[in-house]
Design an enzyme around this catalytic site. Structure first.
Site, PDB file in Angstrom:
ATOM      1  CD  GLU A 142      18.099  17.871 -39.887  1.00  0.00           C
ATOM      2  OE1 GLU A 142      19.100  17.401 -40.441  1.00  0.00           O
ATOM      3  OE2 GLU A 142      18.159  18.704 -38.969  1.00  0.00           O
ATOM      4  CD  GLU A 314      17.545  17.390 -34.720  1.00  0.00           C
ATOM      5  OE1 GLU A 314      18.658  17.880 -35.023  1.00  0.00           O
ATOM      6  OE2 GLU A 314      17.090  16.356 -35.241  1.00  0.00           O
TER       7      GLU A 314
HETATM    8  C1  GAL Z   1      20.632  17.553 -37.352  1.00  0.00           C
HETATM    9  C2  GAL Z   1      20.156  16.116 -37.363  1.00  0.00           C
HETATM   10  C3  GAL Z   1      20.547  15.383 -36.099  1.00  0.00           C
HETATM   11  C4  GAL Z   1      21.980  15.666 -35.745  1.00  0.00           C
HETATM   12  C5  GAL Z   1      22.165  17.147 -35.623  1.00  0.00           C
HETATM   13  C6  GAL Z   1      23.556  17.539 -35.212  1.00  0.00           C
HETATM   14  O1  GAL Z   1      20.760  18.058 -38.632  1.00  0.00           O
HETATM   15  O2  GAL Z   1      18.764  16.030 -37.525  1.00  0.00           O
HETATM   16  O3  GAL Z   1      20.346  14.006 -36.277  1.00  0.00           O
HETATM   17  O4  GAL Z   1      22.817  15.137 -36.718  1.00  0.00           O
HETATM   18  O5  GAL Z   1      21.894  17.745 -36.856  1.00  0.00           O
HETATM   19  O6  GAL Z   1      23.655  18.929 -35.096  1.00  0.00           O
END
Ligand code: GAL
Length: 630
Positions: A142, A314
């Site tokens: 990110e 994610e």
């Molecule tokens: C994302 C990140 C992850 C985790 C997640 C939590 O932004 O890539 O590592 O922190 O959020 O929602």
């Protein structure tokens, strides 16, 4: 191609004895992919040069033995503490001049050459060891999250001066391009040029915009270095996981370096502070997320990936820990979000994370498993999707009938010179996207240098501040209905007002003679109903006038297939304008209920109910979190 599922897993967080059982359960659930490694640097190299790759080797073996495919992340978003001792000036610096300290993550400056070399070193070592055993890569994690793109460090200052010297060749050329005669801001040497923070009042907007372009190039340079290191040892596709509404670097530039674009979709996390939704909509969609925000990014990142290849890396699986409030999704929403992503062409949806971590920052962030390894709510929904994928024919992607331009440089230009509170480019484009979806249209987002518009019936480029030559020729060579404005082609690349005055589009006699901005609480009426807000232009035109204000002054003009919109319409007026354009383009706009959205693919029409209540639609009752495919 069959749609696939995956998850994000941190073997270094769990005793090795349970890895095999975890892997077995992932495979049994029907997951194909598992992403690992992206924060593991302190365990891969506990002190400089002391490599401990054996545990990762065993983790990869365990996962692949269970039939899973591994996405290996480079660990460069979390440089370990010793890195700071070794390179005390590697930290990014905020606009107030304060270093952004160790103790969380993303604490590096993209312009720090020796940190970039460290990041290439660890990437190369991982690629040498695992390049033939992993099925895909993720660079870093990110870029830009936690406002980490822009840095006012000494390293950035040096690199910016070099960048300017290469671009302008002489201080005189730079002074002319920026208009530095204004307020005696002329420079005699590139070494005199500071970063544009801590000035007494507004710095020269050309200075700021150049710093933003430079900053974006630094991200692309950092990423390219990792990509090169991976490619030397691996044929596996490379990706990066982008974020929602992070616009500080040009994702199209970075995306061109890799095969796959991925993004991290947290619909409830985003709703309160990234979407721009009204308080009422925030309540209405509290457990479902905004009906357009995820889809917008799905369509954006489809354009960022090569040949339309993109994933959700994610997917929010339950409550997160980091938003202003963190509700649980409505039952069924995890399945719903997964199908929404597939409907927009995702090859894979991976859930973040496999097991909820009972320690450190994200303790209240749900996973597919609870901290005690029992199945959490999302596990059951993922299992349902996994069964549905097996039963359903594949979702074939096709070009949408509508194209909407998104341009990162315009975001920076608007942010540099907004001319009024609330005048934000992303919000303007997102409003138009929402408007198109509310009348049932499927949309492709396209980059600003798109050279041909073949196959599109309707094209929109609101707010693109400087049109590229490629896009100008594309709009003169298309039969599609094209809507430009407001603020389209309003500035030169150095952010000056061009003469002849904007928009200066061939075959469209429109001149913007004055701009004004309105208070956010004071929209004004269109003569035919609805309001415009924030941004309004006075235009001179001999073309047909299709919208006016209450006093009859032109707000939209049309010449053949080209239209210019001189204001930022609110939802009601936007619906009229877009509906009329869609009809002129031969499309079939609908008047959808508030919570319903449609996405057409080559094989399937998906209908989604984003609301908290059942909705009657075309004789069917769609339950909350309901997805229909026909
Ligand atoms: C994302 C990140 C992850 C985790 C997640 C939590 O932004 O890539 O590592 O922190 O959020 O929602």
């Amino acid at each position: 191609m069959k749609r696939t599922l995956g998850t994000c897993y941190y073997p270094e967080h769990w005793p090795e004895e349970i890895w095999a059982e975890d892997a077995r359960r992932m495979a049994e659930l029907g997951l194909t992919w598992v992403r690992i490694g992206e924060f593991a640097w302190s365990r891969l190299e506990p002190s400089p040069g002391d490599l401990h790759f054996d545990w990762l080797d065993r983790a990869i073996t365990t996962l692949t033995d269970a039939g899973l495919k591994v996405v290996l992340g480079t660990p460069t978003a979390t440089p370990p503490r010793w890195m700071l001792t070794k390179h005390p000036d590697m930290l990014a610096v905020d606009a107030q001049g304060h270093p952004r300290k160790f103790g969380s993550r993303r604490h590096y400056c993209f312009s720090h050459d020796r940190y970039r070399e460290e990041s290439v070193r660890i990437t190369r070592l991982l690629a040498e060891r695992f390049g033939t055993r992993v099925a895909a890569w993720q660079t870093d994690n990110e870029y830009g999250c936690h406002d980490t793109t822009i840095s006012y460090s000494k390293s950035a200052e040096h690199a910016f001066r070099d960048w300017l010297a290469q671009k302008y060749q002489s201080p005189d050329a730079l002074n002319r391009a920026w208009g530095n005669v204004f307020w005696s801001m002329d420079y005699a040497s590139f070494d005199d040029i500071d970063l544009p923070n801590l000035t007494v009042t507004e710095p020269n907007p050309a200075h700021v915009l150049n710093f933003r372009r430079f900053t974006s190039d630094q991200v692309a340079r950092f990423n390219q270095a990792q990509v090169d290191a991976i490619r030397a040892h691996s044929d596996a596709p490379i990706s990066h996981n982008y974020m929602g509404r992070v616009t500080e670097f040009d994702h199209f530039d970075v995306g061109r370096q890799m095969e796959i674009a991925t993004w991290d979709s947290y619909p409830l996390g985003f709703l309160e502070d990234r979407v721009g939704a009204s308080a009422e909509d925030q309540r209405h969609y509290a457990r479902q997320g905004d009906p357009d925000f995820q889809a917008f990014h799905h369509d954006l990142y489809r354009a960022v990936g090569q040949d339309g290849r993109w994933w959700v890396m994610e997917q929010q699986p339950g409550p997160v820990n980091w938003a202003p409030s963190n509700p649980a999704p409505l039952p069924g929403m995890v399945r719903f979000w997964t199908w929404e992503a597939f409907a927009h062409g995702a090859e894979c949806v991976a859930y973040f994370r496999w097991r909820q971590a009972p320690f450190a920052q994200e303790q209240y962030h749900a996973g597919l498993l609870r901290p005690d390894s029992a199945e959490a709510e999302a596990f059951v929904e993922a299992a349902q999707v996994s069964d549905e994928i097996k039963q359903m024919p594949d979702v074939e992607q096709v070009q949408a009938p509508v194209a909407l331009v998104f341009d990162y440089a315009s975001q920076w230009a608007w942010a540099t010179q907004p001319q009024g509170t609330g005048c934000d480019y992303f919000q303007l484009v997102f409003d138009v996207y929402k408007g198109l979806r509310q009348i049932g249209l499927s949309v492709d987002i396209i980059p600003p240098d798109t050279a041909t518009l073949d196959g599109y019936a309707l094209v929109l480029a609101p707010g693109v501040i400087t049109l590229t030559d490629a896009f100008k020729s594309a709009i003169s060579n298309t039969d599609a209905q094209v809507i430009l404005g407001p603020r389209t082609n309003a500035k030169t690349a150095a952010l000056s007002i061009p003469v002849p005055l904007p928009p200066a589009i061939e075959n469209l006699d429109v001149t913007v003679s004055r701009v004004e901005t309105l208070r956010p609480d004071s929209p004004e009426p269109f003569a035919d109903g609805g309001h415009y807000k924030l941004w309004r232009e006075q235009i001179e035109t001999t073309e047909e006038i299709v919208e006016t204000d209450a006093d009859g002054r032109p707000l939209m003009a049309r010449a053949h297939h080209l239209s210019y919109l001189a204001a930022w319409p609110e939802a009601e007026a936007l619906r009229r304008i877009l509906t009329r354009a869609a009809i002129a383009a031969g499309l079939d706009p609908q008047d959808l209920p508030k919570d319903i959205r449609i996405r057409d693919t080559g094989t399937t029409r998906f209908t989604f109910n984003h609301g908290p209540e059942p909705v009657e639609f075309h004789g069917q009752t769609i339950p909350p979190a309901g997805v229909l495919w026909t």
